[in-house]
Design a protein around this motif. Sequence first.
Motif, short mmCIF file in Angstrom:
data_model
loop_
_atom_site.label_atom_id
_atom_site.label_comp_id
_atom_site.label_asym_id
_atom_site.label_seq_id
_atom_site.Cartn_x
_atom_site.Cartn_y
_atom_site.Cartn_z
N ASP A 1 0.84 -1.21 0.00
CA ASP A 1 0.00 0.00 0.00
C ASP A 1 0.87 1.25 0.00
O ASP A 1 0.59 2.24 -0.72
CB ASP A 1 -0.92 0.00 1.22
N LEU A 2 1.91 1.24 0.80
CA LEU A 2 2.83 2.39 0.83
C LEU A 2 3.51 2.57 -0.52
O LEU A 2 3.69 3.70 -1.00
CB LEU A 2 3.89 2.19 1.92
N ALA A 3 3.90 1.46 -1.14
CA ALA A 3 4.55 1.55 -2.45
C ALA A 3 3.62 2.17 -3.48
O ALA A 3 4.04 3.01 -4.29
CB ALA A 3 5.00 0.16 -2.90
N ASP A 4 2.36 1.78 -3.45
CA ASP A 4 1.39 2.34 -4.39
C ASP A 4 1.20 3.84 -4.17
O ASP A 4 1.13 4.62 -5.13
CB ASP A 4 0.05 1.62 -4.26
N ASP A 5 1.12 4.24 -2.91
CA ASP A 5 0.82 5.65 -2.61
C ASP A 5 2.04 6.54 -2.73
O ASP A 5 1.94 7.69 -3.21
CB ASP A 5 0.25 5.76 -1.19
N LEU A 6 3.19 6.07 -2.29
CA LEU A 6 4.35 6.94 -2.15
C LEU A 6 5.42 6.75 -3.22
O LEU A 6 6.18 7.69 -3.50
CB LEU A 6 5.00 6.72 -0.77
N LEU A 7 5.50 5.57 -3.80
CA LEU A 7 6.60 5.27 -4.71
C LEU A 7 6.19 5.15 -6.17
O LEU A 7 6.96 5.51 -7.07
CB LEU A 7 7.29 3.98 -4.27
N ALA A 8 4.99 4.63 -6.43
CA ALA A 8 4.54 4.45 -7.81
C ALA A 8 4.58 5.76 -8.62
O ALA A 8 4.95 5.74 -9.81
CB ALA A 8 3.14 3.84 -7.84
N PRO A 9 4.22 6.91 -8.03
CA PRO A 9 4.29 8.16 -8.80
C PRO A 9 5.70 8.52 -9.26
O PRO A 9 5.87 9.40 -10.11
CB PRO A 9 3.76 9.21 -7.81
N HIS A 10 6.70 7.84 -8.74
CA HIS A 10 8.09 8.15 -9.08
C HIS A 10 8.74 7.01 -9.87
O HIS A 10 9.96 6.83 -9.84
CB HIS A 10 8.88 8.45 -7.82
N GLY A 11 7.91 6.24 -10.56
CA GLY A 11 8.42 5.23 -11.46
C GLY A 11 8.80 3.91 -10.82
O GLY A 11 9.44 3.07 -11.46
N VAL A 12 8.41 3.69 -9.58
CA VAL A 12 8.71 2.43 -8.90
C VAL A 12 7.59 1.44 -9.18
O VAL A 12 6.40 1.76 -9.00
CB VAL A 12 8.87 2.64 -7.38
N THR A 13 7.95 0.25 -9.61
CA THR A 13 6.96 -0.79 -9.86
C THR A 13 7.14 -1.93 -8.87
O THR A 13 8.18 -2.07 -8.24
CB THR A 13 7.08 -1.33 -11.30
N VAL A 14 6.12 -2.77 -8.77
CA VAL A 14 6.11 -3.90 -7.84
C VAL A 14 6.29 -5.19 -8.62
O VAL A 14 5.58 -5.44 -9.60
CB VAL A 14 4.80 -3.95 -7.04
N ALA A 15 7.23 -6.03 -8.16
CA ALA A 15 7.50 -7.31 -8.84
C ALA A 15 7.03 -8.49 -7.99
O ALA A 15 7.49 -9.61 -8.19
CB ALA A 15 8.98 -7.44 -9.13
N THR A 16 6.13 -8.24 -7.08
CA THR A 16 5.64 -9.27 -6.15
C THR A 16 4.15 -9.44 -6.34
O THR A 16 3.43 -8.45 -6.56
CB THR A 16 5.94 -8.84 -4.69
N PRO A 17 3.64 -10.67 -6.28
CA PRO A 17 2.20 -10.88 -6.44
C PRO A 17 1.37 -10.07 -5.44
O PRO A 17 1.76 -9.92 -4.27
CB PRO A 17 2.04 -12.39 -6.18
N ARG A 18 0.26 -9.57 -5.90
CA ARG A 18 -0.61 -8.76 -5.05
C ARG A 18 -1.44 -9.62 -4.10
O ARG A 18 -1.79 -9.18 -3.00
CB ARG A 18 -1.56 -7.92 -5.92
N GLU A 19 -1.78 -10.83 -4.52
CA GLU A 19 -2.63 -11.67 -3.70
C GLU A 19 -1.81 -12.20 -2.50
O GLU A 19 -0.75 -12.79 -2.68
CB GLU A 19 -3.16 -12.85 -4.49
N PRO A 20 -2.30 -12.01 -1.27
CA PRO A 20 -1.54 -12.45 -0.09
C PRO A 20 -1.18 -13.93 -0.13
O PRO A 20 -0.08 -14.32 0.30
CB PRO A 20 -2.48 -12.13 1.07
N GLU A 21 -2.08 -14.76 -0.66
CA GLU A 21 -1.83 -16.19 -0.69
C GLU A 21 -0.79 -16.57 -1.74
O GLU A 21 -0.35 -17.73 -1.79
CB GLU A 21 -3.13 -16.96 -0.94
N ALA A 22 -0.38 -15.63 -2.55
CA ALA A 22 0.58 -15.92 -3.62
C ALA A 22 1.95 -15.32 -3.36
O ALA A 22 2.82 -15.33 -4.24
CB ALA A 22 0.05 -15.42 -4.96
N ARG A 23 2.18 -14.79 -2.15
CA ARG A 23 3.49 -14.21 -1.85
C ARG A 23 3.97 -14.66 -0.48
O ARG A 23 3.18 -15.02 0.40
CB ARG A 23 3.45 -12.68 -1.92
N GLY A 24 5.28 -14.62 -0.32
CA GLY A 24 5.90 -14.99 0.94
C GLY A 24 6.09 -13.79 1.84
O GLY A 24 5.23 -12.92 1.91
N GLY A 25 7.25 -13.71 2.51
CA GLY A 25 7.46 -12.69 3.53
C GLY A 25 8.22 -11.47 3.08
O GLY A 25 8.56 -10.63 3.91
N HIS A 26 8.54 -11.37 1.77
CA HIS A 26 9.22 -10.16 1.31
C HIS A 26 8.57 -9.67 0.02
O HIS A 26 7.88 -10.42 -0.67
CB HIS A 26 10.72 -10.41 1.09
#
Length: 417
Positions: free
Chosen positions: A333-358
Amino acid sequence: MTHTQRAAALDAADPLAPHRDEFLLDAAPAVTSYLDGNSLGRPLTATPAALDTFLRQEWGGRLIQGWTEGPHGGWMDWPTQLGDQIGRVALGAAAGQTVVADSTTVLFYKLVRAAAAAGHAEGRDEIVCDTDNFPTDRFVLEGIAAETGLTLRWIETDPASGITPDQVRAAVGPRTALATFSHVAYRSGHLADAAAITRVVHDAGALVLFDLSHSAGSVELELDAWGVDLAVGCCYKYLNGGPGAPAFAYLATRHQGTHPQALRQPVQGWMGHADPFAMGQGYQPDPGIRQLISGTPPIVAMVPVRVGLDQLERAGIAAVRAKSTALTTFALDLADDLLAPHGVTVATPREPEARGGHITLRRSDFRDVTAELWTRGVVPDFRTPDGIRLGLAPLSTSFTEVLHGVLALQEIVEATR
């Protein structure tokens, strides 16, 4: 609600918050936000005392007698004793199937060679793995292929999505001896469907081996219920066993002793003998999990592992997984709000059941940004080509700590875009 208010509210409601006080948080005063628990966990306050007690009373006090007596039993029993505890608190594995010994690389080699030998006896000469698996796993497989003539069948995987059952189904077949993957992808944090992949591999008549290095102590595992054959993992990440801590290996009961599907590991050392002190001619492997031990176990290095496992057992892996999911959700959520406007993308699945601890964030200049973060006391890690990993250890990481780290990252990317 502001991000600061949300972080404070999440910390106040966190049932695992008291466990944070069990860590040596003041030992690194320059570090204000430690976001690399998926590479190296923090030390616990109980660890120095446990090491001191061991040095003075067990090693110093009992000397050679420590191999057969002591408050935790003799050192000879520690590899299986700690293995059973790991199985119980972190792996979903019944006793007698997990052992602590060697490094992850060495144990991975032993298990792969054992599985490959069994497959060879059935005319199977291929090992299936994915191209984005952790380097040491891929390198070991390349070495084994070179020394045995086995063929490696590579599955091309997207680092952002990870290995899937459908990809495995398309790759395995009558020539497959073993399929091996990381349960949580080291680069993206993708959480593989281990149960489904195991079924696919077994349907092809092959064995499956999972690397649990980024899983154990962070996500719930059910190795016995899933029918997994083999697994390895390290103890220095979420289990807080310290740098160079010994690793663990899981070998299902059906692959031990005289069972029809029994495997035999290739590094035949005296500690894996059925009677280590017989000192006779010829090697007879221990009928149980001890067969995976080769040389003298790293006893001193097991002391911090025991401390970390005791804490995890008190906390409970279900509660740990719940907080891990909450931490990664907050970070995204922080990445979407604070970092995405500056060209930062997410390489981790959004679904909680599809991601681990990082979670992994991407931008082309993140190698330099990571170095700048470290100078500010914010410590994530960098993975090529352009990823910053935020490793959120549920027992030691607070929500406020995550916010502090992301705010520092935001300040840097705003200034360098």
